[in-house]
Design an enzyme around this catalytic site. Sequence first.
Site, PDB file in Angstrom:
ATOM      1  N   GLN A  99      10.453  -4.421   8.422  1.00  0.00           N
ATOM      2  CA  GLN A  99      10.305  -2.989   8.150  1.00  0.00           C
ATOM      3  C   GLN A  99      11.600  -2.383   7.588  1.00  0.00           C
ATOM      4  O   GLN A  99      11.548  -1.475   6.760  1.00  0.00           O
ATOM      5  CB  GLN A  99       9.918  -2.279   9.456  1.00  0.00           C
ATOM      6  N   THR A 123      -2.019   1.992   2.524  1.00  0.00           N
ATOM      7  CA  THR A 123      -1.545   0.597   2.489  1.00  0.00           C
ATOM      8  C   THR A 123      -2.442  -0.231   1.571  1.00  0.00           C
ATOM      9  O   THR A 123      -1.947  -0.983   0.715  1.00  0.00           O
ATOM     10  CB  THR A 123      -1.512   0.005   3.911  1.00  0.00           C
ATOM     11  N   SER A 170       3.500   7.599   4.899  1.00  0.00           N
ATOM     12  CA  SER A 170       3.998   8.118   6.186  1.00  0.00           C
ATOM     13  C   SER A 170       5.259   8.951   5.929  1.00  0.00           C
ATOM     14  O   SER A 170       5.435  10.024   6.523  1.00  0.00           O
ATOM     15  CB  SER A 170       4.350   6.980   7.138  1.00  0.00           C
ATOM     16  N   ASN A 221      -8.115  -1.319   8.714  1.00  0.00           N
ATOM     17  CA  ASN A 221      -7.651  -0.262   7.817  1.00  0.00           C
ATOM     18  C   ASN A 221      -7.204  -0.802   6.457  1.00  0.00           C
ATOM     19  O   ASN A 221      -7.658  -0.329   5.414  1.00  0.00           O
ATOM     20  CB  ASN A 221      -6.499   0.487   8.522  1.00  0.00           C
ATOM     21  N   LYS A 262      11.584  -3.246   3.899  1.00  0.00           N
ATOM     22  CA  LYS A 262      10.437  -2.575   3.262  1.00  0.00           C
ATOM     23  C   LYS A 262      10.738  -1.084   3.059  1.00  0.00           C
ATOM     24  O   LYS A 262      10.561  -0.540   1.975  1.00  0.00           O
ATOM     25  CB  LYS A 262       9.212  -2.736   4.169  1.00  0.00           C
ATOM     26  N   GLY A 268       0.722   3.957  13.062  1.00  0.00           N
ATOM     27  CA  GLY A 268      -0.261   2.971  13.517  1.00  0.00           C
ATOM     28  C   GLY A 268       0.031   1.578  12.980  1.00  0.00           C
ATOM     29  O   GLY A 268       0.887   1.385  12.120  1.00  0.00           O
ATOM     30  N   ASP A 269      -0.669   0.602  13.507  1.00  0.00           N
ATOM     31  CA  ASP A 269      -0.663  -0.780  13.000  1.00  0.00           C
ATOM     32  C   ASP A 269      -1.924  -1.411  13.607  1.00  0.00           C
ATOM     33  O   ASP A 269      -2.862  -0.673  13.964  1.00  0.00           O
ATOM     34  CB  ASP A 269       0.623  -1.509  13.421  1.00  0.00           C
ATOM     35  N   LYS A 310      11.553   3.996  11.632  1.00  0.00           N
ATOM     36  CA  LYS A 310      10.182   4.281  11.211  1.00  0.00           C
ATOM     37  C   LYS A 310       9.430   2.968  11.174  1.00  0.00           C
ATOM     38  O   LYS A 310       9.914   1.978  10.609  1.00  0.00           O
ATOM     39  CB  LYS A 310      10.203   4.907   9.797  1.00  0.00           C
ATOM     40  N   LYS A 345       9.720  -0.851  15.122  1.00  0.00           N
ATOM     41  CA  LYS A 345       8.343  -1.283  15.383  1.00  0.00           C
ATOM     42  C   LYS A 345       8.145  -1.261  16.889  1.00  0.00           C
ATOM     43  O   LYS A 345       9.109  -1.399  17.645  1.00  0.00           O
ATOM     44  CB  LYS A 345       8.129  -2.714  14.847  1.00  0.00           C
TER      45      LYS A 345
HETATM   46  P1  NAP Z   1      -6.486  -3.107  11.972  1.00  0.00           P
HETATM   47  O1  NAP Z   1      -7.118  -1.893  11.376  1.00  0.00           O
HETATM   48  O2  NAP Z   1      -6.354  -3.205  13.431  1.00  0.00           O
HETATM   49  O3  NAP Z   1      -7.242  -4.381  11.380  1.00  0.00           O
HETATM   50  C1  NAP Z   1      -6.757  -5.666  11.612  1.00  0.00           C
HETATM   51  C2  NAP Z   1      -7.766  -6.665  11.080  1.00  0.00           C
HETATM   52  O4  NAP Z   1      -7.214  -7.978  11.180  1.00  0.00           O
HETATM   53  C3  NAP Z   1      -9.048  -6.677  11.895  1.00  0.00           C
HETATM   54  O5  NAP Z   1     -10.088  -7.069  11.048  1.00  0.00           O
HETATM   55  C4  NAP Z   1      -8.756  -7.755  12.938  1.00  0.00           C
HETATM   56  O6  NAP Z   1      -9.920  -8.349  13.490  1.00  0.00           O
HETATM   57  C5  NAP Z   1      -7.999  -8.757  12.106  1.00  0.00           C
HETATM   58  N1  NAP Z   1      -7.081  -9.522  12.973  1.00  0.00           N
HETATM   59  C6  NAP Z   1      -6.117  -9.039  13.786  1.00  0.00           C
HETATM   60  N2  NAP Z   1      -5.504 -10.034  14.440  1.00  0.00           N
HETATM   61  C7  NAP Z   1      -6.099 -11.155  14.033  1.00  0.00           C
HETATM   62  C8  NAP Z   1      -5.916 -12.513  14.354  1.00  0.00           C
HETATM   63  N3  NAP Z   1      -4.976 -12.912  15.240  1.00  0.00           N
HETATM   64  N4  NAP Z   1      -6.707 -13.421  13.724  1.00  0.00           N
HETATM   65  C9  NAP Z   1      -7.657 -13.027  12.824  1.00  0.00           C
HETATM   66  N5  NAP Z   1      -7.871 -11.739  12.494  1.00  0.00           N
HETATM   67  C10 NAP Z   1      -7.110 -10.829  13.088  1.00  0.00           C
HETATM   68  O7  NAP Z   1      -4.990  -3.305  11.408  1.00  0.00           O
HETATM   69  P2  NAP Z   1      -4.422  -2.952   9.966  1.00  0.00           P
HETATM   70  O8  NAP Z   1      -3.691  -1.678  10.079  1.00  0.00           O
HETATM   71  O9  NAP Z   1      -5.468  -3.125   8.939  1.00  0.00           O
HETATM   72  O10 NAP Z   1      -3.310  -4.100   9.791  1.00  0.00           O
HETATM   73  C11 NAP Z   1      -3.576  -5.337   9.148  1.00  0.00           C
HETATM   74  C12 NAP Z   1      -2.262  -5.957   8.692  1.00  0.00           C
HETATM   75  O11 NAP Z   1      -1.606  -5.064   7.777  1.00  0.00           O
HETATM   76  C13 NAP Z   1      -1.233  -6.233   9.796  1.00  0.00           C
HETATM   77  O12 NAP Z   1      -0.469  -7.369   9.437  1.00  0.00           O
HETATM   78  C14 NAP Z   1      -0.343  -5.004   9.726  1.00  0.00           C
HETATM   79  O13 NAP Z   1       0.935  -5.241  10.264  1.00  0.00           O
HETATM   80  C15 NAP Z   1      -0.286  -4.801   8.223  1.00  0.00           C
HETATM   81  N6  NAP Z   1       0.107  -3.461   7.776  1.00  0.00           N
HETATM   82  C16 NAP Z   1      -0.591  -2.355   8.174  1.00  0.00           C
HETATM   83  C17 NAP Z   1      -0.192  -1.116   7.692  1.00  0.00           C
HETATM   84  C18 NAP Z   1      -0.966   0.140   8.029  1.00  0.00           C
HETATM   85  O14 NAP Z   1      -0.633   1.184   7.458  1.00  0.00           O
HETATM   86  N7  NAP Z   1      -1.964   0.096   8.869  1.00  0.00           N
HETATM   87  C19 NAP Z   1       0.922  -0.990   6.844  1.00  0.00           C
HETATM   88  C20 NAP Z   1       1.597  -2.146   6.449  1.00  0.00           C
HETATM   89  C21 NAP Z   1       1.183  -3.366   6.913  1.00  0.00           C
HETATM   90  P3  NAP Z   1     -10.539  -7.775  14.867  1.00  0.00           P
HETATM   91  O15 NAP Z   1     -11.415  -6.625  14.458  1.00  0.00           O
HETATM   92  O16 NAP Z   1     -11.278  -8.936  15.418  1.00  0.00           O
HETATM   93  O17 NAP Z   1      -9.387  -7.381  15.721  1.00  0.00           O
END
Ligand code: NAP
Length: 449
Positions: free
Chosen positions: A107, A205, A381, A236, A110, A161-162, A86, A122
């Site tokens: 993961q 999250t 999830s 997100n 976690k 998603g991520d 997952k 992943k």
């Molecule tokens: P998202 O909706 O795609 O948003 C990512 C955000 O981070 C956007 O604002 C993006 O900017 C910015 N970003 C991405 N890469 C970057 C970089 N190299 N330098 C600077 N800014 C950057 O993704 P998300 O789901 O929120 O995920 C954010 C983090 O949380 C990640 O580390 C992910 O692995 C972690 N996470 C997510 C979840 C989940 O349920 N979604 C769960 C656990 C952990 P832009 O708009 O310019 O791309």
Amino acid sequence: MSDILQLVKERDPGEREFHQAVMEVMASIQPVMDRNPEYRAAKILERLVEPERVILFRVPWVDDQGEVQVNRGYRIEMNSAIGPYKGGLRFHPSVNLGILKFLAFEQVFKNALTTLPMGGGKGGSDFNPKGKSDMEVMRFCQSFMAELFRHIGPDTDVPAGDIGVGAREIGYLFGMYKKLKNEFTGVLTGKSLGWGGSLIRPEATGYGSVYFAAEMLATRSETLDGKTCLVSGSGNVAQYTMEKLLDLGAKPVTCSDSSGYVYDEAGIDRDKLAFLMNLKNVRRGRVKEYTEKYPDAVYAEADPEAEVNPLWNHRADCAFPSATQNEISAKDAQNLVDNGVAVVCEGANMPTVPEGIDIFIENKMLYGPGKAANAGGVSVSGLEMTQNSMRLAWTREEVDNRLQMIMKSIHKTCLDAAEQYGTPGNYMNGANIAGFVKVVEAMLDQGVV
Ligand code: NAP
């Protein structure tokens, strides 16, 4: 323990982020290995750092100009000792094997902390959804799933998603899976509500990260009410972190994307957050536009080469890194300390470099590592999988209550394990140790497989 790191570096040269993730876990679990010689005899560490399976595939698709494009697709099936693999899918040009292996490795631990039966995985692609039309994203997702479908399933591997993969992408991926398998099953999570999604999954999250911060503060008889908070990202995780901070009376003052960041000293209130959500989710614009609408806020361009990120250099009480890995350097960590920040709660995965974590711990900050603090997403999830299996849907309140219970339980598990192994209050050691022991005990029960 250094022999394992050496082994990983020799076998997987160049996978910098994977080495970093392994190093962090190895440093925490030394006392567990010392107390349990049978783990060493069973070559548990050697087995943990080797994925059970790595799938790497070509993703050809046709863009709106009729040109053929070729991306690379991946799925890392890291460990299935406690349940089906997952973990999310990431679509971002920086994606490579090392980044996905670090995420899959994190993961595993976690998911073990969530109390739910989920192994770790992943996947993703170096495809960049930014600037692509909906039809291009759809064609890419269909081609990606045309290979991935044969490796996943509701009892085998359940992606979510991520970064770069939200409700739109999950919809296209699910549609193609269903067509190829002729089955309507809970094979992906993060689905839309009308066709098998769970309430609270988009929020989980961010909400979970704030619940975790509230639990940490409660150990010092404090709350989030009135606290000024630095938040990075605007996707997100960042959006729902800000929403829950507002619910609990805190004041988020920053947000960012890969182009730059916004500082709004007056606070990002509900109206401003609604504007930001529309900007990022519907219009798919850049955070810079925030300052055009709210001119009292300031915007600064990102400098990826710089050693400091000015977002982390404002007076505040708490920090919620919610963008990406290694976004807090050692200098940024010191700036946070110097600016009075006492809580760092990681919504993103591995956002702090190891030297930065040392600074947090030396300064006795309340530091919630990603694998504990952002586990709310995968937890809901897991609850989505449960609802899909039972073919029913829980209310918003029921899912939120379960999320809060899970975050409380993760917090307590981390504290108990840290105490038991001689580092009271160290959430990083606690998370690594508790996740590790649960997975390892299952691996030992199941023999050498
Ligand atoms: P998202 O909706 O795609 O948003 C990512 C955000 O981070 C956007 O604002 C993006 O900017 C910015 N970003 C991405 N890469 C970057 C970089 N190299 N330098 C600077 N800014 C950057 O993704 P998300 O789901 O929120 O995920 C954010 C983090 O949380 C990640 O580390 C992910 O692995 C972690 N996470 C997510 C979840 C989940 O349920 N979604 C769960 C656990 C952990 P832009 O708009 O310019 O791309």
